[in-house]
Design a protein around this motif. Structure first.
Motif, PDB file in Angstrom:
ATOM      1  N   HIS A 175      30.489   5.296  52.308  1.00 31.86           N
ATOM      2  CA  HIS A 175      30.217   3.914  52.717  1.00 31.86           C
ATOM      3  C   HIS A 175      30.500   3.694  54.200  1.00 31.86           C
ATOM      4  CE1 HIS A 175      31.125   2.836  48.266  1.00 31.86           C
ATOM      5  NE2 HIS A 175      29.845   3.127  48.437  1.00 31.86           N
ATOM      6  N   VAL A 176      31.611   4.246  54.688  1.00 32.54           N
ATOM      7  CA  VAL A 176      31.973   4.066  56.098  1.00 32.54           C
ATOM      8  C   VAL A 176      30.949   4.747  57.007  1.00 32.54           C
ATOM      9  CG1 VAL A 176      33.713   4.628  57.845  1.00 32.54           C
ATOM     10  CG2 VAL A 176      34.421   3.707  55.629  1.00 32.54           C
ATOM     11  N   ILE A 177      30.529   5.953  56.649  1.00 35.40           N
ATOM     12  CA  ILE A 177      29.512   6.640  57.453  1.00 35.40           C
ATOM     13  C   ILE A 177      28.197   5.872  57.400  1.00 35.40           C
ATOM     14  CG2 ILE A 177      28.167   8.768  57.722  1.00 35.40           C
ATOM     15  CD1 ILE A 177      30.591  10.302  56.578  1.00 35.40           C
ATOM     16  N   GLN A 178      27.865   5.317  56.232  1.00 36.94           N
ATOM     17  CA  GLN A 178      26.625   4.554  56.102  1.00 36.94           C
ATOM     18  C   GLN A 178      26.623   3.283  56.947  1.00 36.94           C
ATOM     19  OE1 GLN A 178      24.106   6.759  54.993  1.00 36.94           O
ATOM     20  NE2 GLN A 178      23.346   4.728  54.531  1.00 36.94           N
ATOM     21  N   VAL A 179      27.790   2.699  57.182  1.00 39.41           N
ATOM     22  CA  VAL A 179      27.858   1.545  58.089  1.00 39.41           C
ATOM     23  C   VAL A 179      27.337   1.953  59.459  1.00 39.41           C
ATOM     24  CG1 VAL A 179      29.424   0.002  59.342  1.00 39.41           C
ATOM     25  CG2 VAL A 179      29.704   0.308  56.878  1.00 39.41           C
ATOM     26  N   ALA A 180      27.792   3.104  59.949  1.00 36.17           N
ATOM     27  CA  ALA A 180      27.321   3.599  61.249  1.00 36.17           C
ATOM     28  C   ALA A 180      25.828   3.905  61.205  1.00 36.17           C
ATOM     29  CB  ALA A 180      28.116   4.835  61.650  1.00 36.17           C
ATOM     30  N   ALA A 181      25.355   4.468  60.101  1.00 29.84           N
ATOM     31  CA  ALA A 181      23.920   4.771  59.965  1.00 29.84           C
ATOM     32  C   ALA A 181      23.095   3.492  59.995  1.00 29.84           C
ATOM     33  CB  ALA A 181      23.663   5.545  58.668  1.00 29.84           C
ATOM     34  N   MET A 182      23.588   2.429  59.374  1.00 33.41           N
ATOM     35  CA  MET A 182      22.852   1.164  59.372  1.00 33.41           C
ATOM     36  C   MET A 182      22.729   0.594  60.777  1.00 33.41           C
ATOM     37  SD  MET A 182      21.906   1.109  56.351  1.00 33.41           S
ATOM     38  CE  MET A 182      20.901  -0.338  56.631  1.00 33.41           C
ATOM     39  N   LEU A 183      23.766   0.754  61.596  1.00 38.16           N
ATOM     40  CA  LEU A 183      23.690   0.303  62.987  1.00 38.16           C
ATOM     41  C   LEU A 183      22.609   1.065  63.747  1.00 38.16           C
ATOM     42  CD1 LEU A 183      27.526  -0.015  63.656  1.00 38.16           C
ATOM     43  CD2 LEU A 183      25.897  -1.906  63.490  1.00 38.16           C
ATOM     44  N   LEU A 184      22.504   2.366  63.480  1.00 39.44           N
ATOM     45  CA  LEU A 184      21.456   3.170  64.119  1.00 39.44           C
ATOM     46  C   LEU A 184      20.070   2.742  63.632  1.00 39.44           C
ATOM     47  CD1 LEU A 184      23.130   6.700  63.922  1.00 39.44           C
ATOM     48  CD2 LEU A 184      22.860   5.275  65.963  1.00 39.44           C
ATOM     49  N   PHE A 185      19.924   2.540  62.331  1.00 39.49           N
ATOM     50  CA  PHE A 185      18.639   2.087  61.789  1.00 39.49           C
ATOM     51  C   PHE A 185      18.233   0.746  62.413  1.00 39.49           C
ATOM     52  CE2 PHE A 185      19.369   4.714  57.768  1.00 39.49           C
ATOM     53  CZ  PHE A 185      18.373   5.621  58.078  1.00 39.49           C
ATOM     54  N   TYR A 186      19.200  -0.137  62.563  1.00 38.62           N
ATOM     55  CA  TYR A 186      18.904  -1.442  63.159  1.00 38.62           C
ATOM     56  C   TYR A 186      18.411  -1.297  64.598  1.00 38.62           C
ATOM     57  CZ  TYR A 186      19.670  -5.824  65.577  1.00 38.62           C
ATOM     58  OH  TYR A 186      19.505  -6.922  66.375  1.00 38.62           O
ATOM     59  N   ARG A 187      19.103  -0.451  65.378  1.00 35.14           N
ATOM     60  CA  ARG A 187      18.680  -0.247  66.770  1.00 35.14           C
ATOM     61  C   ARG A 187      17.241   0.261  66.820  1.00 35.14           C
ATOM     62  NH1 ARG A 187      22.672   0.453  70.834  1.00 35.14           N
ATOM     63  NH2 ARG A 187      20.856   0.592  72.213  1.00 35.14           N
ATOM     64  N   GLY A 188      16.884   1.130  65.873  1.00 40.21           N
ATOM     65  CA  GLY A 188      15.512   1.634  65.835  1.00 40.21           C
ATOM     66  C   GLY A 188      14.521   0.617  65.317  1.00 40.21           C
ATOM     67  N   ALA A 189      14.899  -0.122  64.281  1.00 35.59           N
ATOM     68  CA  ALA A 189      13.966  -1.059  63.646  1.00 35.59           C
ATOM     69  C   ALA A 189      13.619  -2.218  64.563  1.00 35.59           C
ATOM     70  CB  ALA A 189      14.556  -1.585  62.330  1.00 35.59           C
ATOM     71  N   ARG A 190      14.537  -2.664  65.380  1.00 31.69           N
ATOM     72  CA  ARG A 190      14.233  -3.802  66.249  1.00 31.69           C
ATOM     73  C   ARG A 190      13.266  -3.423  67.374  1.00 31.69           C
ATOM     74  NH1 ARG A 190      19.625  -5.113  69.871  1.00 31.69           N
ATOM     75  NH2 ARG A 190      19.502  -3.258  71.178  1.00 31.69           N
ATOM     76  N   ARG A 191      13.030  -2.133  67.577  1.00 35.10           N
ATOM     77  CA  ARG A 191      12.081  -1.690  68.601  1.00 35.10           C
ATOM     78  C   ARG A 191      10.686  -1.403  68.025  1.00 35.10           C
ATOM     79  NH1 ARG A 191      17.024  -0.512  70.347  1.00 35.10           N
ATOM     80  NH2 ARG A 191      17.433  -0.189  72.546  1.00 35.10           N
ATOM     81  N   LEU A 192      10.540  -1.519  66.716  1.00 33.14           N
ATOM     82  CA  LEU A 192       9.268  -1.166  66.094  1.00 33.14           C
ATOM     83  C   LEU A 192       8.156  -2.138  66.448  1.00 33.14           C
ATOM     84  CD1 LEU A 192      10.448  -0.163  62.500  1.00 33.14           C
ATOM     85  CD2 LEU A 192       9.854   1.370  64.390  1.00 33.14           C
ATOM     86  N   THR A 193       6.983  -1.582  66.634  1.00 25.97           N
ATOM     87  CA  THR A 193       5.758  -2.372  66.750  1.00 25.97           C
ATOM     88  C   THR A 193       4.728  -1.715  65.853  1.00 25.97           C
ATOM     89  OG1 THR A 193       5.026  -1.091  68.667  1.00 25.97           O
ATOM     90  CG2 THR A 193       6.200  -3.135  69.119  1.00 25.97           C
ATOM     91  N   ASP A 194       3.855  -2.532  65.293  1.00 21.06           N
ATOM     92  CA  ASP A 194       2.864  -2.008  64.369  1.00 21.06           C
ATOM     93  C   ASP A 194       1.853  -1.137  65.110  1.00 21.06           C
ATOM     94  OD1 ASP A 194       4.188  -3.570  62.576  1.00 21.06           O
ATOM     95  OD2 ASP A 194       2.576  -5.009  62.278  1.00 21.06           O
ATOM     96  N   SER A 195       1.531  -0.020  64.492  1.00 22.11           N
ATOM     97  CA  SER A 195       0.511   0.865  65.054  1.00 22.11           C
ATOM     98  C   SER A 195      -0.854   0.229  64.819  1.00 22.11           C
ATOM     99  CB  SER A 195       0.583   2.223  64.362  1.00 22.11           C
ATOM    100  OG  SER A 195      -0.396   3.093  64.876  1.00 22.11           O
TER     101      SER A 195
END
Length: 198
Positions: A175-195
């Motif tokens: 769970h603790v490691i997944q908290v860090a993974a979620m922060l990384l996913f968020y940083r990536g997801a907020r930069r997404l644009t539709d192809s």
């Protein structure tokens, strides 16, 4: 009231709280991007799954609660894949991957409603992470790739049974490691644009 696994409940609730917060932040940044909307859905479903999972571990080990937990995580898995499809693909390849994500969820849901073996959850997550990583390596998004890598590390820690302390077991570490993974996913997801079709 007796709490059977207090640290697991606390770390699951921590994961749920952080993921819900990231869901709200991403919702505010979704704009008209379907990729971000699907990732917002993934964050919401993961937050729900973590909350239900913590409740199951700590307060109420019922079959119905466990089924709801794994179904919420299945929704998150499908939404991650759909969001990645919108960000990376267009036209027929996107439609095919979206259909695959839908079929994958239906099969997963049918299996998890009938069975309880954790291996089916592992298989579903593994397929999703492999496809998400491949998509974001192709149209490079290092944050999402790093999130997948850290999620795999978390899964390995959980599968190993490694306990850092008698009151901090392999689930808590996951769970603790997944908290860090979620922060990384968020940083990536907020930069997404539709192809879009070129």
């Amino acid at each position: 009231m007796t709490i059977s696994e207090p640290v697991t409940l606390a770390t699951d609730y921590l994961l749920a709280g952080v993921t819900a917060w990231l869901c709200v932040l991403l919702w505010k940044q979704r704009a008209s991007q379907r990729s971000r909307r699907w990732w917002t859905t993934a964050f919401g479903a993961l937050a729900l799954g973590a909350f239900l999972g913590g409740t199951w571990h700590g307060l109420l080990q019922s079959d119905l609660l466990w089924k709801a937990t794994v179904l919420a995580i299945g929704v998150a898995s499908g939404a991650m894949l759909a969001g990645s499809a919108y960000a990376v693909l267009s036209g027929a390849p996107r439609a095919l991957l979206l259909a695959l994500a839908g079929v994958k969820f239906l099969v997963y849901a049918a299996v998890m409603l009938a069975r309880d073996e954790f291996i089916f959850f592992v298989i579903d997550s593994g397929v999703t992470f492999a496809l998400v990583a491949a998509l974001h390596l192709w149209r490079f998004n290092g944050w999402i790739v790093a999130g997948v890598a850290l999620s795999l590390l978390a899964a390995l820690a959980q599968a190993s049974g490694l306990a850092l302390h008698r009151h901090f077991n392999h689930n808590d570490l996951y769970h603790v490691i997944q908290v860090a993974a979620m922060l990384l996913f968020y940083r990536g997801a907020r930069r997404l644009t539709d192809s879009v079709v070129a």
